[in-house]
Design a protein around this motif. Structure first.
Motif, mmCIF file in Angstrom:
data_model
loop_
_atom_site.group_PDB
_atom_site.id
_atom_site.type_symbol
_atom_site.label_atom_id
_atom_site.label_comp_id
_atom_site.label_asym_id
_atom_site.label_seq_id
_atom_site.Cartn_x
_atom_site.Cartn_y
_atom_site.Cartn_z
ATOM 1 N N TYR A 77 -21.474 -9.434 -25.904
ATOM 2 C CA TYR A 77 -22.138 -9.694 -27.179
ATOM 3 C C TYR A 77 -23.610 -10.018 -26.981
ATOM 4 O O TYR A 77 -24.042 -10.461 -25.910
ATOM 5 N N GLY A 78 -24.373 -9.759 -28.043
ATOM 6 C CA GLY A 78 -25.734 -10.234 -28.176
ATOM 7 C C GLY A 78 -25.793 -10.947 -29.513
ATOM 8 O O GLY A 78 -25.194 -11.993 -29.687
ATOM 9 N N SER A 79 -26.489 -10.354 -30.490
ATOM 10 C CA SER A 79 -26.423 -10.896 -31.843
ATOM 11 C C SER A 79 -25.149 -10.431 -32.542
ATOM 12 O O SER A 79 -24.745 -10.980 -33.556
ATOM 13 N N ASP A 80 -24.513 -9.414 -31.966
ATOM 14 C CA ASP A 80 -23.254 -8.886 -32.474
ATOM 15 C C ASP A 80 -22.448 -8.404 -31.273
ATOM 16 O O ASP A 80 -22.934 -8.398 -30.139
ATOM 17 N N VAL A 81 -21.210 -8.000 -31.525
ATOM 18 C CA VAL A 81 -20.394 -7.458 -30.441
ATOM 19 C C VAL A 81 -21.026 -6.167 -29.937
ATOM 20 O O VAL A 81 -21.367 -5.278 -30.724
ATOM 21 N N SER A 82 -21.203 -6.065 -28.630
ATOM 22 C CA SER A 82 -21.840 -4.890 -28.039
ATOM 23 C C SER A 82 -20.818 -3.908 -27.503
ATOM 24 O O SER A 82 -20.796 -2.736 -27.876
ATOM 25 N N GLN A 83 -19.951 -4.368 -26.617
ATOM 26 C CA GLN A 83 -18.933 -3.509 -26.023
ATOM 27 C C GLN A 83 -17.618 -4.289 -25.941
ATOM 28 O O GLN A 83 -17.617 -5.521 -25.816
ATOM 29 N N THR A 84 -16.509 -3.568 -25.983
ATOM 30 C CA THR A 84 -15.212 -4.197 -25.779
ATOM 31 C C THR A 84 -14.353 -3.317 -24.880
ATOM 32 O O THR A 84 -14.442 -2.091 -24.927
ATOM 33 N N TYR A 85 -13.554 -3.983 -24.054
ATOM 34 C CA TYR A 85 -12.477 -3.313 -23.331
ATOM 35 C C TYR A 85 -11.196 -3.834 -23.966
ATOM 36 O O TYR A 85 -10.910 -5.032 -23.900
ATOM 37 N N PRO A 86 -10.418 -2.982 -24.633
ATOM 38 C CA PRO A 86 -9.282 -3.473 -25.421
ATOM 39 C C PRO A 86 -8.254 -4.182 -24.552
ATOM 40 O O PRO A 86 -8.129 -3.911 -23.353
ATOM 41 N N MET A 87 -7.542 -5.111 -25.172
ATOM 42 C CA MET A 87 -6.484 -5.823 -24.470
ATOM 43 C C MET A 87 -5.521 -4.834 -23.830
ATOM 44 O O MET A 87 -4.938 -3.992 -24.500
ATOM 45 N N SER A 88 -5.373 -4.919 -22.509
ATOM 46 C CA SER A 88 -4.599 -3.918 -21.768
ATOM 47 C C SER A 88 -3.705 -4.597 -20.750
ATOM 48 O O SER A 88 -4.051 -5.634 -20.174
ATOM 49 N N LEU A 89 -2.556 -4.008 -20.505
ATOM 50 C CA LEU A 89 -1.658 -4.499 -19.469
ATOM 51 C C LEU A 89 -2.252 -4.249 -18.083
ATOM 52 O O LEU A 89 -2.861 -3.208 -17.839
ATOM 53 N N VAL A 90 -2.044 -5.211 -17.186
ATOM 54 C CA VAL A 90 -2.478 -5.067 -15.796
ATOM 55 C C VAL A 90 -1.217 -5.004 -14.945
ATOM 56 O O VAL A 90 -0.634 -6.027 -14.595
ATOM 57 N N LYS A 91 -0.791 -3.782 -14.625
ATOM 58 C CA LYS A 91 0.479 -3.595 -13.916
ATOM 59 C C LYS A 91 0.298 -2.937 -12.561
ATOM 60 O O LYS A 91 1.246 -2.838 -11.791
#
Length: 593
Positions: A77-91
């Motif tokens: 984030y900066g003043s707003d959300v910049s990038q996201t990595y979606p909630m993901s399983l780590v298997k």
């Protein structure tokens, strides 16, 4: 006939216990995590965090996770959300590399900063995650300073108002927000970050030293995984290999995590208890390295003293920590009653278990301590009583002193683990309970027995048992489907309805999701596509994926509108489109196997 009804009911009840083992009050083993890692990507971080400790910390956190159904998402984030990595399983290791590659691509050049934008997105991602039963948490890497001078219609008062709402929601949902203040230039807003963490029952940290970051993350990780961190002591590099003894106390260790931090990279050698040098990496040994840390993971290590040889640059201090992952649980035996009186004795017994069976390894009990924990529900006042170890059974008792509703549980602690049993509730009334005296049956006739145990009671209980069995079986089937990973992947493209231009295709692996996922989640929760949260992809028996559309939008296939409110099975190569009239775009979906 009554004899047979009794037998049927007893057998049915036994089956219910087998199908529903939580009735034995067994606690989970090392808790799995649903973690959102939030990164301040504003340009000021180049001064407060020139060594990119925040990015390194995210990668270390991911490396420390076991490959057992943890879920991770990332927000910048900066003043707003910049990038996201979606909630993901780590298997698997590939899942970890995908997240770390995403982190490596993060640039910190945003002009303004508003921490509430990152926190709001993190809370939303946790709210919309697939149900998992994992322990949720948020970890924020920032200097704690907001800067919105050039943001239109946004004031510090707006930030304070939004932050209060976010903290309130996090409190109600049970989302602790850990803050890690990065303070290389001494301009950290430490009090601001501490309030966020304290108000959400978490902890605030501050650092500018790369060697401290792994210890901070290890503390957070261990607090949510029922683990304890063991320091193997700092050593000073000599330019040669230095020996460190690593004790594996028993055969129930799933994974041993050894982290070493120093100013410069280190080298490892490893010798097992039989004196055999191990290849690093190998099938059961993995090594993760970064600029500031090295993490060695031993899967199912042999019991005994291992020898770790560490080589660092002469004069460098090398900090080494050890964290175990266990698959053991603590099981509290069912209490004799749920209603007590003041003056009654509460007698509790518990034992260590593995997959529902008692663990008979004496090494697990040698230094373990058990505690009976009684919490008054209204005041939250906790009473902790030491339990006695009797062979391989913890036993404790307590004289109940006050009326009220209480929560009872057992905690077992060792140098390398902490375990809690499932909680149970009791009520304490004013008068001590006594067992009613047995009334002799003077007539001792069969008719009298029938009156005290009428046939209809047994029939009713038998029917109830059968109904409960059916309900449990159906629930287990539904649970199995809910935990089944989806199959295949989808290709998403956005088409501008005015210009006809398409965005680059996005490939989304459905196998990252269990049970179901919304199209809104696949579109990374973009607000202009909120209605697509009603478009759901669900797993179905036979490795099928069914699409359900309860949104206001029509779904087209091959140019024709298709009804999907009751479900549409996706086939390999299917191409669908959804016209999002509100945004002037069309979502194009292709299903691949």
């Amino acid at each position: 006939m009554r004899k047979y009804i009794n037998r049927i009911f007893i057998i049915g009840f036994a089956i219910m216990l087998l199908l529903f083992p939580s009735m034995l009050m067994a606690a989970t083993s090392d808790a799995q995590l649903d973690a959102i890692l939030v990164i301040d990507a504003s340009g000021s971080m180049k001064e407060t965090d020139p060594n990119k400790l925040g990015l390194e910390g995210v990668k270390l956190f991911v490396d420390m996770l076991g490959l057992t159904d943890n879920q991770v998402g990332v927000v910048t984030y900066g003043s707003d959300v910049s990038q996201t990595y979606p909630m993901s399983l780590v298997k698997n290791q590939s899942d970890k590399e995908n997240i770390k590659n995403f982190v490596d691509g993060i640039t910190r050049d945003l002009e303004y900063t508003d921490i509430t934008s990152g926190l709001k997105e993190a809370v939303k991602m946790l709210n919309q995650r697939n149900a998992s039963g994992n322990s949720p948490l948020i970890v924020v890497f920032t200097d704690g300073n907001n800067a919105i001078g050039g943001v239109a219609n946004r004031t510090p008062a707006d930030i304070d108002k939004d932050l209060a709402a976010i903290i309130s929601q996090a409190q109600s949902e049970g989302y602790p927000i850990y803050t890690i203040g990065l303070n290389d230039n001494g301009k950290l807003n430490e009090a601001y970050l501490e309030k966020i963490s304290v108000d959400t029952k978490a902890k605030a940290f501050a650092t500018k030293d790369p060697a401290e970051l792994p210890d901070i993350l290890t503390e957070i990780f261990a607090a949510h995984s029922n683990l304890k961190v063991q320091s193997l002591g700092p050593i000073t590099g000599t330019g040669n290999f230095e020996e460190v003894v690593v004790n594996i106390p028993n055969g129930n260790v799933l994974e041993a995590n050894l982290s070493a931090t120093s100013k410069s990279p280190v080298e490892f050698k490893l010798v097992d208890p039989n004196g055999n040098e191990q290849t690093i990496p190998s099938q059961n040994i993995t090594l993760h390295t970064s600029n500031s840390y090295s993490l060695l993971k031993l899967a199912r290590p042999m019991q005994g003293d291992w020898k770790l040889y560490v080589k660092g640059i002469a004069g460098d201090q090398i900090n080494i920590d050890l964290v175990y992952n266990y698959d053991i649980e603590v099981t509290m035996k069912p209490l004799s009653q749920s209603n007590y009186g003041v003056g009654d004795q509460l007698i509790v017994e518990a034992y260590l278990s593995l997959q529902g069976n008692a663990v008979n390894d004496p090494n697990l009990y040698n230094s373990a301590k058990g505690y009976l924990v009684l919490t008054e529900n209204q005041t939250g006042i906790e009473t902790r009583i030491n339990m006695q170890l009797q062979g391989q059974n913890f036993a404790g008792e307590y004289t109940l002193k006050d009326k009220g509703d209480y929560t009872v549980k057992v905690i077992v602690e060792d140098t390398s683990y902490v375990r809690e049993s499932t909680e149970t509730q009791i009520q304490v009334g004013a008068v001590a309970t006594t067992s009613p005296a047995a009334t002799p049956n003077l007539n001792n006739t069969e008719d009298t027995k029938e009156e005290s145990n009428p046939l209809w009671l047994y029939i009713g209980l038998g029917i109830l048992g059968v109904v409960l069995l059916i309900v449990i079986i159906l629930a287990l089937k539904a649970y199995k489907v809910a935990k089944t990973p989806l199959v295949g992947q989808v290709v998403l493209e956005l088409k501008d309805n005015t210009t006809g231009k398409l965005t680059p295709p996005q490939y989304k692996k459905l196998s990252l999701f269990q049970g179901k996922v919304s199209l809104h989640a696949l579109l990374q929760f973009a607000p202009e596509f909120k209605e697509t949260e009603k478009v759901i992809l669900k797993a179905a028996p036979g490795d099928k994926v069914i699409l359900y559309n309860n949104s206001a939008y029509a779904i087209e296939k091959s140019g024709r509108v298709v009804k999907a409110n009751e479900g549409l099975e996706l086939k390999k190569g299917d191409r669908l489109s959804i016209n999002i009239a509100d945004s002037g775009e069309t979502v194009q979906i292709e299903y691949l196997l």
